[in-house]
Design an enzyme around this catalytic site. Structure first.
Site, PDB file in Angstrom:
ATOM      1  CE1 TYR A 139      -4.569  -1.304   0.561  1.00 49.35           C
ATOM      2  CE2 TYR A 139      -2.941  -3.032   1.927  1.00 49.35           C
ATOM      3  CZ  TYR A 139      -4.241  -2.393   1.404  1.00 49.35           C
ATOM      4  OH  TYR A 139      -5.384  -3.471   1.585  1.00 49.35           O
ATOM      5  CE1 TYR A 156      -2.527  -6.502   3.931  1.00 51.92           C
ATOM      6  CE2 TYR A 156      -3.466  -6.407   1.437  1.00 51.92           C
ATOM      7  CZ  TYR A 156      -3.435  -6.042   2.926  1.00 51.92           C
ATOM      8  OH  TYR A 156      -4.433  -5.603   3.394  1.00 51.92           O
ATOM      9  NE  ARG A 183      -7.247  -9.454   4.965  1.00 47.84           N
ATOM     10  CZ  ARG A 183      -8.521  -8.967   4.492  1.00 47.84           C
ATOM     11  NH1 ARG A 183      -8.481  -7.582   4.145  1.00 47.84           N
ATOM     12  NH2 ARG A 183      -9.554  -9.356   4.147  1.00 47.84           N
ATOM     13  CG  HIS A 218      -8.546  -6.883   0.274  1.00 45.63           C
ATOM     14  ND1 HIS A 218      -7.363  -7.615   0.653  1.00 45.63           N
ATOM     15  CD2 HIS A 218      -8.441  -5.828   0.808  1.00 45.63           C
ATOM     16  CE1 HIS A 218      -6.732  -6.815   1.546  1.00 45.63           C
ATOM     17  NE2 HIS A 218      -7.261  -5.630   1.629  1.00 45.63           N
ATOM     18  CG  HIS A 253     -10.068  -1.676   1.550  1.00 41.76           C
ATOM     19  ND1 HIS A 253     -10.431  -2.179   2.723  1.00 41.76           N
ATOM     20  CD2 HIS A 253      -8.700  -2.030   1.421  1.00 41.76           C
ATOM     21  CE1 HIS A 253      -9.408  -2.784   3.332  1.00 41.76           C
ATOM     22  NE2 HIS A 253      -8.516  -2.691   2.467  1.00 41.76           N
TER      23      HIS A 253
END
Lengths: 233, 190
Positions: free
Chosen positions: A99, A138, A148, A151, A153
């Site tokens: 991120y 990640y 995770r 995905h 958000h």
């Protein structure tokens, strides 16, 4: 008293939910004007490329790394009516699972051509579309190190604060979904499937962009319970 | 009687620790949108009418939450909700966990039966570890709150003070939110 299609606030397999959820029962009250109203956002706040994450941060002539995808669908209310003027904000990791955020501890490289956020307002028929790249999975600390699933958000504003929703879209076929404690915090197994974007080959383009279809339903004014009725009702 | 089958609303999921990327991107150095949402709840708040609210959100370990987003929603001084004002989006400080909101004191909204409701600001909270948003309200006066029709007849009188800020003076309030413990804040569900 729980809504089985919505996640439990406190779910032991998701460690940080334990200290970040109330111990006491919430206070159920009837909606009033403060819940049945909400901010509305106009097209004026949107730039042309806000919904194209392969363009909205990249240098001219360059592209982020990763598989390009469309994510598209309709926003509906619980009666199946398409909802127009719904502001959708999305954010995600880059293709390597990193991120663009100062608190992301991973040493995976940032992609200088990828910011990782986008905006769109649904059209008059409730439709939305984003172009982006498939995010990477990640690791994160939970019960030891866990992974995770890939995905994106999603944040949505309906026409009233009751409809305010933040959720995540997962990718059809990702083997990490079934062990994800955030997904599994939803008691109703069928409702978990509502979070999966489905491969949509009708939305591929130029034999290089894959499509995923993800429809979203925002709640209505009523308190609805699919399993347990509220006491006294 | 057969009612039409309703669609199930999409389940909520946590906003995660990196919500700033999508919701307040400038904090993360991403400056691509025309404007950030909810920077100010009302245009042209005069010094005379401005109030300041600050506080922290404490988790079950009594640690301030540094990665929360709060959206506040309120009516104007006349008690009217409007879709083009009254909304603010704030995040807790990434180091200290403190939030700050400059706004105006909301008026008393009119209930459907014509009575006046107590004055309050709705707080809608998301963060890592919260599978669903937490919703609470900051009222201004405990007496006001006790007379609020919505809250009559509920058996949590000893916790009503969790919805009242510490009032430093007429313009400055401290509203801390406690997720657990003796001071656990009342959270609402609708």
């Amino acid at each position: 008293m729980i809504k089985k299609h919505q996640p439990l606030r406190k779910f032991h397999d998701y460690k940080s939910s334990i200290s970040r959820s109330p111990n006491k029962e919430p206070l159920w009250i009837n909606s009033s004007s403060s819940e049945m109203s909400g901010p509305l956002f106009s097209e004026k706040i949107i730039n042309k490329n806000d919904n194209d994450l392969t363009l909205n941060f990249s240098k001219i002539g360059e592209k982020p790394l990763g598989q390009e995808i469309f994510v598209h669908g309709f926003v509906k209310d619980e009666n199946g009516n398409n909802l127009k003027n719904v502001l959708i904000e999305i954010w995600q990791a880059n293709a390597g699972g990193k991120y663009r955020h100062q608190n992301d501890p991973s040493n995976i490289k940032l992609d200088e051509n990828f910011g990782g956020c986008g905006r769109f307002i649904t059209s008059s028929d409730g439709y939305y579309i984003f172009k982006t790249i498939e995010p990477g999975a990640y690791p994160y600390p939970n019960r030891g190190t866990e992974w995770r699933p890939r995905h994106i958000h999603f944040s949505l504003f309906g026409s009233m604060f009751l409809q305010r929703l933040i959720t995540q879209m997962y990718f059809e076929g990702d083997p990490l979904i079934k062990s994800c404690p955030m997904v599994n915090s939803i008691p109703d197994i069928n409702a978990r499937k509502l979070l999966i974007g489905r491969l949509d080959l009708s939305k591929t383009e130029n034999e290089k962009i894959l499509g995923y279809r993800f429809d979203i339903v925002l709640r209505g004014k009523e308190q609805t319970f699919f399993e347990n009725k509220r006491e006294g009702l | 009687m057969n009612e039409p089958k309703k669609l199930i609303d999409t389940p909520s999921q946590t906003a995660g620790p990196f919500l700033h990327i999508g919701c307040t991107p400038r904090i993360t150095g991403i400056n691509i949108f025309k404007s950030e949402l909810g920077l100010i709840p009302f245009q042209d708040i005069s010094d005379n009418e401005a109030i300041n609210i600050k506080g922290k959100i404490y988790d079950g370990n009594n640690e301030p939450i540094i990665d929360a987003m709060i959206e506040t929603w309120q009516c104007d001084v006349n008690g009217n909700y409007s879709s083009n004002q009254g909304f603010a989006r704030i995040v807790t400080d990434l180091k200290t966990g403190e939030y700050q909101l400059k706004t105006i004191r909301p008026g008393n909204k009119i209930n459907t039966d014509g009575s006046l409701s107590a004055s309050y600001i709705t707080f809608w909270i998301v963060a890592r570890g919260m599978n669903r948003p937490l919703i609470t309200r900051m009222y201004f006066l405990e007496n006001d709150l006790k007379n609020d029709l919505v809250l009559n007849n509920i058996k949590i009188e000893d916790r009503l003070n969790t919805l009242i800020p510490y009032t430093e003076d007429k313009k400055n309030f401290i509203f801390n939110i406690y997720l657990q413990g003796k001071k656990e804040t009342i959270f609402f569900e609708f």
